[in-house]
Scaffold this motif. Structure first.
Motif, mmCIF file in Angstrom:
data_model
loop_
_atom_site.group_PDB
_atom_site.id
_atom_site.type_symbol
_atom_site.label_atom_id
_atom_site.label_comp_id
_atom_site.label_asym_id
_atom_site.label_seq_id
_atom_site.Cartn_x
_atom_site.Cartn_y
_atom_site.Cartn_z
ATOM 1 N N VAL A 133 0.829 -1.208 0.000
ATOM 2 C CA VAL A 133 0.000 0.000 0.000
ATOM 3 C C VAL A 133 0.863 1.256 0.000
ATOM 4 O O VAL A 133 0.634 2.208 -0.770
ATOM 5 N N LEU A 134 1.895 1.267 0.868
ATOM 6 C CA LEU A 134 2.756 2.447 0.943
ATOM 7 C C LEU A 134 3.532 2.650 -0.349
ATOM 8 O O LEU A 134 3.757 3.788 -0.784
ATOM 9 N N THR A 135 3.930 1.532 -0.968
ATOM 10 C CA THR A 135 4.660 1.658 -2.241
ATOM 11 C C THR A 135 3.740 2.201 -3.330
ATOM 12 O O THR A 135 4.140 3.072 -4.128
ATOM 13 N N ARG A 136 2.514 1.710 -3.386
ATOM 14 C CA ARG A 136 1.574 2.160 -4.418
ATOM 15 C C ARG A 136 1.216 3.630 -4.274
ATOM 16 O O ARG A 136 1.081 4.365 -5.267
ATOM 17 N N PHE A 137 1.078 4.115 -3.016
ATOM 18 C CA PHE A 137 0.642 5.506 -2.801
ATOM 19 C C PHE A 137 1.768 6.398 -2.290
ATOM 20 O O PHE A 137 1.526 7.411 -1.609
ATOM 21 N N LEU A 189 -1.230 7.051 3.055
ATOM 22 C CA LEU A 189 -2.432 6.230 3.018
ATOM 23 C C LEU A 189 -3.647 7.117 2.763
ATOM 24 O O LEU A 189 -4.004 7.962 3.610
ATOM 25 N N PRO A 190 -4.342 7.000 1.600
ATOM 26 C CA PRO A 190 -5.569 7.768 1.343
ATOM 27 C C PRO A 190 -6.655 7.374 2.336
ATOM 28 O O PRO A 190 -6.624 6.296 2.939
ATOM 29 N N ASP A 205 -9.731 3.429 5.806
ATOM 30 C CA ASP A 205 -10.968 2.910 6.386
ATOM 31 C C ASP A 205 -11.165 1.417 6.104
ATOM 32 O O ASP A 205 -11.682 0.683 6.949
ATOM 33 N N SER A 206 -10.778 0.967 4.904
ATOM 34 C CA SER A 206 -11.022 -0.447 4.527
ATOM 35 C C SER A 206 -9.836 -1.362 4.808
ATOM 36 O O SER A 206 -9.930 -2.579 4.619
ATOM 37 N N PHE A 211 -15.648 -6.565 -2.627
ATOM 38 C CA PHE A 211 -15.795 -5.707 -1.450
ATOM 39 C C PHE A 211 -14.951 -4.425 -1.490
ATOM 40 O O PHE A 211 -15.319 -3.416 -0.892
ATOM 41 N N PHE A 212 -13.790 -4.445 -2.165
ATOM 42 C CA PHE A 212 -12.877 -3.294 -2.071
ATOM 43 C C PHE A 212 -12.432 -2.797 -3.435
ATOM 44 O O PHE A 212 -11.326 -2.284 -3.603
#
Length: 670
Positions: free
Chosen positions: A48-52, A56-57, A62-63, A118-119
């Protein structure tokens, strides 16, 4: 310096999960899954951190807990499903690595489906891909790093250990792979593997379990010198004798020792280990393929039969008893004059086959009355006659003893078989009976003629089985060479061009049983393969012990001994080969004995009883025209000329023995 146990502890689960002392498998599995869950969580954070770009958006924030929970559930279920929660850090390999990748791929596919449901908006697909690679990498490091660290440490320790032998493995195939893995796994291995050699061009320059394939087999001499190699491990299943001899010839000038994997490796199903390695032996050098026997056929021939073996305590006779004893004969009688070896053999047979009636009989085959009584008592159906004097030079010095034992002893045993109604009589003969140059060979040729003469008026089926030398038999060159090498040399060879046929004892005896009981003919000849140069055999045996021929151990040529030939043959020109009845067994037909055969035997018997060496050789020459006697050791004894004048050994009532008549072409060599 770190101990091996500390190296294994580089991971929190460095001890093998399977059978860890003092820890339950359930506890170890739970700890393994706990570490896996931690690594999966970290992998998702990383993705997640690499992608953004480290931020964290709000939608992801939240998800994230729900996504992480589903991801952990999916991945841990996949790991448990494929058994990856039970892990051996010492025995893990390529199969376990494949299972790990399969578990992660399956879990990623399921998680991607759940993400779409779901996501889909909150968690981008790139996160799933990044998480897959991160999780696979972290779980792989967790499981394989301890083993790699341990192997590195052991290799470093072995490389610094002066007692570890610097080793090359011949063969980089599956056998070499399994052997190398086992050697690298153990902490107490005496071998420090430098690399491997293999003739496959596709393997050159590659690595196997971290060890390089350094070159082809022909490069062994240079590689051994360059890397100071002291041990060669041959890991090629069913390596041909030609290739084995070639490897030895390449290493002949190097002080290296050899070990080889068993020929049965092909049936071991990846269970090979260093403990299975055994020393290279002369049996690996025979220029022929191994012989496969039909044990059901042998069982059909032997089962329920009464069997008698003469010379049963000798090399060939004892192997005959062992082989037939394994096929449930009705009874087994072992006859020998050597009571000590006979006692030990019968004890072995009784211990191995407790339900088999085994009888030991101390007897001299030269005693006809004794042999007839034995036949009447035991009533054998099959008689294997292996008793004989077989040492060529000794029989040249005592030819009368060769005649008494090999000729008239055979006649006595054959008469016993005929008198007691035996079904089959099998004579163990030799290639030295072909155009004999020794008394021993001539006596065995005459023994063949004796049983053929008796067979003409007998219900018993008589058969002579002729073959060459057997490796390891008493008095043969192999035990002699071993003793000479152990004593520091020299190794004595009669002549650099001397050749002999060889076969290992179990194979020779197996063929004897098949040929003798198969009813193929009066003379069966075993196919011994190509002859072996004795000088090459001696050099190879020295090389196999890690010594250098003519440097560490010298080879001395002593010259042919009386009665010896440079090379042997299995059939003479006058014998007619009728057919090859089966693999390794041929049938031949010999010329019939002369009409006055019985009278000439009487003359020979009288000469042998009188101890007249020259008369014995003259009588043999008359009976066997192809016999070329060696120089007699002494002159004709006083009074023995009576034999030449036709004395009657049975008194006035018996037949008169005609005098010997030698033509010019039959003159005994001086």
């Amino acid at each position: 310096m770190m101990s091996s146990s500390k190296v294994e502890g580089l991971s929190t689960t460095a001890a093998s999960v399977e059978g860890t002392p003092g820890r339950s498998p359930l506890l170890c599995s739970l700890r393994m899954l706990l570490v896996d869950a931690t690594l999966i969580t970290g992998a998702l954070f990383f993705a997640v951190l690499t992608r953004f770009d480290g931020v964290l958006p709000a939608g992801i924030r939240d998800s994230f807990p729900r996504a992480l929970g589903l991801l952990l559930a999916v991945r841990l279920v996949a790991l448990v499903w494929l058994g990856l929660h039970r892990w051996s850090f010492r025995r893990s390999g390529i199969n376990e690595a494949v299972r790990l990748v399969m578990a992660n791929v399956a879990a990623s596919i399921v998680f991607e489906f759940l993400r779409l449901v779901f996501f889909a908006r909150a968690v981008p697909g790139q996160v799933v891909a990044l998480e897959f690679f991160a999780t696979t990498t972290l779980l792989g490091i967790h499981r394989f790093a301890p083993r790699m660290a341990r192997q590195w440490y052991l290799e470093q320790r072995r490389s610094r250990d002066d007692g570890a032998q610097r080793t090359l493995i011949v063969g980089a195939g599956s056998a070499g792979d399994l052997l190398l893995r086992d050697l690298m796994r153990g902490s107490g291995s005496p071998w420090h593997v430098i690399g491997l050699v293999d003739d496959d061009p596709g393997k050159q320059g590659t690595f196997l379990n971290g060890k390089p394939v350094l070159g082809v087999i022909d490069a062994l001499p240079e590689l051994m010198t360059k890397h100071r190699v002291t041990q060669v491990l041959i890991a090629i299943p069913r390596l041909s004798p030609e290739r084995t001899r070639h490897i030895l010839s390449l290493c002949r000038h190097q002080s290296v020792s050899f070990k080889i994997i068993p020929a049965s490796f092909a049936y071991l199903d990846e269970k090979i280990s260093a403990a299975m390695l055994h020393d290279l032996s002369p049996e690996h050098l025979l220029p022929r393929d191994a012989i496969a026997f039909d044990h059901q056929e042998v069982h059909r021939l032997v089962s329920g039969r009464r069997i008698l073996v003469t010379g049963g305590a000798g090399s060939i006779g004892s192997e005959i008893t062992r082989q037939v004893a394994g096929h449930a004969p009705a009874s087994l009688v072992v006859v020998d004059i050597n009571e000590n070896e006979l006692y030990l053999l019968v004890r072995q047979l009784q211990a191995r086959y407790p339900g088999l009636p085994v009888s030991s009989v101390v007897a001299d085959i030269r005693d006809l009355d004794r042999m007839l009584r034995i036949g009447q008592e035991f009533r054998p159906q099959y008689v294997f006659h292996a008793a004989a004097h077989k040492h060529v030079p000794l029989m040249e010095d005592s030819p009368e003893e060769a005649i008494k034992n090999n000729v008239f002893g055979t006649q006595n045993v054959a008469r016993m078989a005929d008198a007691c109604g035996a079904e089959r009589f099998v004579l163990i003969s030799t290639d030295k009976a072909v155009m004999p140059s020794s008394v021993m060979g001539a006596s065995k040729r005459l023994a063949e003629m004796v049983i053929r003469n008796i067979a003409a008026n007998s219900r018993t089926t008589f058969c002579a089985v002729r073959f060459g030398n057997v490796l390891g038999s008493a008095g043969s060159v192999v035990p002699l060479f071993k003793q000479q090498i152990q004593a520091g040399g020299p190794v004595t060879v009669t002549h650099p061009d001397c050749t002999r046929y060889f076969m290992i004892i179990p194979e020779a005896v197996g063929l004897v049983v098949m040929a003798g009981l198969g009813g193929y003919g009066e003379l069966c000849i075993l196919d011994m393969g190509a002859p072996v140069r004795i000088a090459e055999l001696a050099a190879n045996m020295i090389t196999m012990t890690g010594l250098v021929p003519d440097k560490d151990i010298s080879i001395v040529y002593t010259g042919l001994r009386p009665g010896e030939k440079l090379e042997e043959t299995l059939m003479s020109d006058e014998e007619e080969l009728t057919q090859q009845v089966r693999n390794r067994i041929k049938v031949a037909r010999s010329p019939a004995p002369p009409r006055d055969f019985d009278l000439q035997l009487l003359r020979l018997d009288r000469a042998a009883r009188a101890g007249d060496v020259l008369a014995v050789k003259l009588a043999l020459k008359d009976l066997i025209p192809s016999y070329t006697p060696s120089k007699p050791r002494n002159v004709l004894a006083p009074g023995s000329a009576l034999l030449m004048d036709g004395v009657n050994p049975q008194g006035s009532g018996g037949p008169r023995i005609p005098p010997l008549s030698l033509g010019a072409e039959q003159t005994v060599s001086a």
